[in-house]
Motif scaffolding. Structure first.
Motif, PDB file in Angstrom:
ATOM      1  N   ASP A  59     -47.847 -17.009  39.216  1.00  0.00           N
ATOM      2  CA  ASP A  59     -48.032 -18.374  39.692  1.00  0.00           C
ATOM      3  C   ASP A  59     -48.526 -19.279  38.561  1.00  0.00           C
ATOM      4  O   ASP A  59     -48.050 -20.400  38.417  1.00  0.00           O
ATOM      5  N   ALA A  60     -49.475 -18.812  37.759  1.00  0.00           N
ATOM      6  CA  ALA A  60     -50.000 -19.608  36.654  1.00  0.00           C
ATOM      7  C   ALA A  60     -48.916 -19.858  35.609  1.00  0.00           C
ATOM      8  O   ALA A  60     -48.795 -20.966  35.086  1.00  0.00           O
ATOM      9  N   GLU A  61     -48.093 -18.852  35.332  1.00  0.00           N
ATOM     10  CA  GLU A  61     -46.993 -19.019  34.385  1.00  0.00           C
ATOM     11  C   GLU A  61     -45.965 -20.012  34.914  1.00  0.00           C
ATOM     12  O   GLU A  61     -45.463 -20.862  34.166  1.00  0.00           O
ATOM     13  N   GLN A  62     -45.636 -19.917  36.192  1.00  0.00           N
ATOM     14  CA  GLN A  62     -44.680 -20.833  36.802  1.00  0.00           C
ATOM     15  C   GLN A  62     -45.216 -22.261  36.760  1.00  0.00           C
ATOM     16  O   GLN A  62     -44.499 -23.194  36.434  1.00  0.00           O
ATOM     17  N   LEU A  63     -46.482 -22.425  37.082  1.00  0.00           N
ATOM     18  CA  LEU A  63     -47.094 -23.746  37.071  1.00  0.00           C
ATOM     19  C   LEU A  63     -47.115 -24.332  35.658  1.00  0.00           C
ATOM     20  O   LEU A  63     -46.823 -25.515  35.466  1.00  0.00           O
ATOM     21  N   ALA A  64     -47.418 -23.513  34.665  1.00  0.00           N
ATOM     22  CA  ALA A  64     -47.412 -23.978  33.270  1.00  0.00           C
ATOM     23  C   ALA A  64     -46.003 -24.406  32.862  1.00  0.00           C
ATOM     24  O   ALA A  64     -45.830 -25.421  32.176  1.00  0.00           O
ATOM     25  N   ALA A  65     -44.991 -23.663  33.291  1.00  0.00           N
ATOM     26  CA  ALA A  65     -43.607 -24.023  32.966  1.00  0.00           C
ATOM     27  C   ALA A  65     -43.219 -25.341  33.635  1.00  0.00           C
ATOM     28  O   ALA A  65     -42.560 -26.189  33.020  1.00  0.00           O
ATOM     29  N   GLU A  66     -43.634 -25.534  34.889  1.00  0.00           N
ATOM     30  CA  GLU A  66     -43.354 -26.788  35.589  1.00  0.00           C
ATOM     31  C   GLU A  66     -44.042 -27.966  34.903  1.00  0.00           C
ATOM     32  O   GLU A  66     -43.462 -29.044  34.757  1.00  0.00           O
ATOM     33  N   HIS A  67     -45.277 -27.747  34.477  1.00  0.00           N
ATOM     34  CA  HIS A  67     -46.045 -28.783  33.786  1.00  0.00           C
ATOM     35  C   HIS A  67     -45.334 -29.191  32.501  1.00  0.00           C
ATOM     36  O   HIS A  67     -45.123 -30.384  32.233  1.00  0.00           O
ATOM     37  N   GLU A  68     -44.945 -28.222  31.688  1.00  0.00           N
ATOM     38  CA  GLU A  68     -44.254 -28.502  30.423  1.00  0.00           C
ATOM     39  C   GLU A  68     -42.930 -29.225  30.660  1.00  0.00           C
ATOM     40  O   GLU A  68     -42.596 -30.166  29.942  1.00  0.00           O
ATOM     41  N   ALA A  69     -42.167 -28.792  31.651  1.00  0.00           N
ATOM     42  CA  ALA A  69     -40.880 -29.435  31.942  1.00  0.00           C
ATOM     43  C   ALA A  69     -41.084 -30.885  32.386  1.00  0.00           C
ATOM     44  O   ALA A  69     -40.331 -31.779  31.970  1.00  0.00           O
ATOM     45  N   LEU A  70     -42.091 -31.117  33.192  1.00  0.00           N
ATOM     46  CA  LEU A  70     -42.375 -32.476  33.644  1.00  0.00           C
ATOM     47  C   LEU A  70     -42.811 -33.356  32.480  1.00  0.00           C
ATOM     48  O   LEU A  70     -42.361 -34.505  32.359  1.00  0.00           O
ATOM     49  N   LEU A  71     -43.656 -32.842  31.603  1.00  0.00           N
ATOM     50  CA  LEU A  71     -44.086 -33.615  30.443  1.00  0.00           C
ATOM     51  C   LEU A  71     -42.903 -33.962  29.535  1.00  0.00           C
ATOM     52  O   LEU A  71     -42.815 -35.084  29.033  1.00  0.00           O
ATOM     53  N   ARG A  72     -41.987 -33.017  29.340  1.00  0.00           N
ATOM     54  CA  ARG A  72     -40.792 -33.299  28.532  1.00  0.00           C
ATOM     55  C   ARG A  72     -39.960 -34.408  29.162  1.00  0.00           C
ATOM     56  O   ARG A  72     -39.500 -35.326  28.472  1.00  0.00           O
ATOM     57  N   ALA A  73     -39.761 -34.351  30.479  1.00  0.00           N
ATOM     58  CA  ALA A  73     -38.959 -35.362  31.168  1.00  0.00           C
ATOM     59  C   ALA A  73     -39.608 -36.737  31.085  1.00  0.00           C
ATOM     60  O   ALA A  73     -38.931 -37.747  30.845  1.00  0.00           O
ATOM     61  N   LEU A  74     -40.918 -36.806  31.278  1.00  0.00           N
ATOM     62  CA  LEU A  74     -41.613 -38.094  31.224  1.00  0.00           C
ATOM     63  C   LEU A  74     -41.664 -38.638  29.797  1.00  0.00           C
ATOM     64  O   LEU A  74     -41.566 -39.851  29.587  1.00  0.00           O
TER      65      LEU A  74
END
Length: 142
Positions: A59-74
């Motif tokens: 879950d922590a790895e998935q959340l970190a990946a989602e965070h990074e992807a969102l930061l890249r998009a923004l």
């Protein structure tokens, strides 16, 4: 959630009026001058030691990946963010300094935010091992 869903949630918050009162919203918490979205759903209760294990790591790895992807998009959308530390804000609050919302609330949950100033609002995204939060506010960081 997917990055596209996170972006839609942030865009929805950007288009909403700010409420007159503090309270829960359909995506998190809101109050005069701010919206905070819990992009990964409700903030979970702290797990018991017996509940921790491989699932928490995934879950922590998935959340970190989602965070990074969102930061890249923004960042692609709005340019490089300003990195804003909430650690000093938390220390100032602990010393009884008057910290405005949503910064007080955020400093109790996150260490830092990536911030963008878009028109008259600040848009921020921050993550930890437990949650991924987005904030839209008209209140300048302290």
């Amino acid at each position: 959630m997917t990055t596209a869903q996170h972006l839609r949630a942030i865009d929805l918050l950007r288009s909403r009026e700010f409420p007159a009162e503090f309270g829960p919203s359909d995506v998190g918490t809101e109050g005069p001058g701010f919206h905070i979205a819990e992009l990964n759903g409700q903030i979970p209760q702290m797990p018991q030691m017996s509940d921790m294990g491989a699932d928490a790591d995934v879950d922590a790895e998935q959340l970190a990946a989602e965070h990074e992807a969102l930061l890249r998009a923004l960042t692609h959308r709005w340019g490089e963010p300003e990195l804003f530390s909430l650690a000093s804000t938390a220390l100032r609050a602990d010393a009884d300094e008057d910290i405005p919302e949503p910064w007080l609330r955020l400093s109790a949950q996150l260490t830092y935010l990536c911030l963008w100033r878009i028109e008259d609002r600040w848009i921020g995204v921050g993550g930890s091992e437990e949650w991924l939060l987005a904030v839209v506010t008209e209140t300048d960081p302290p």
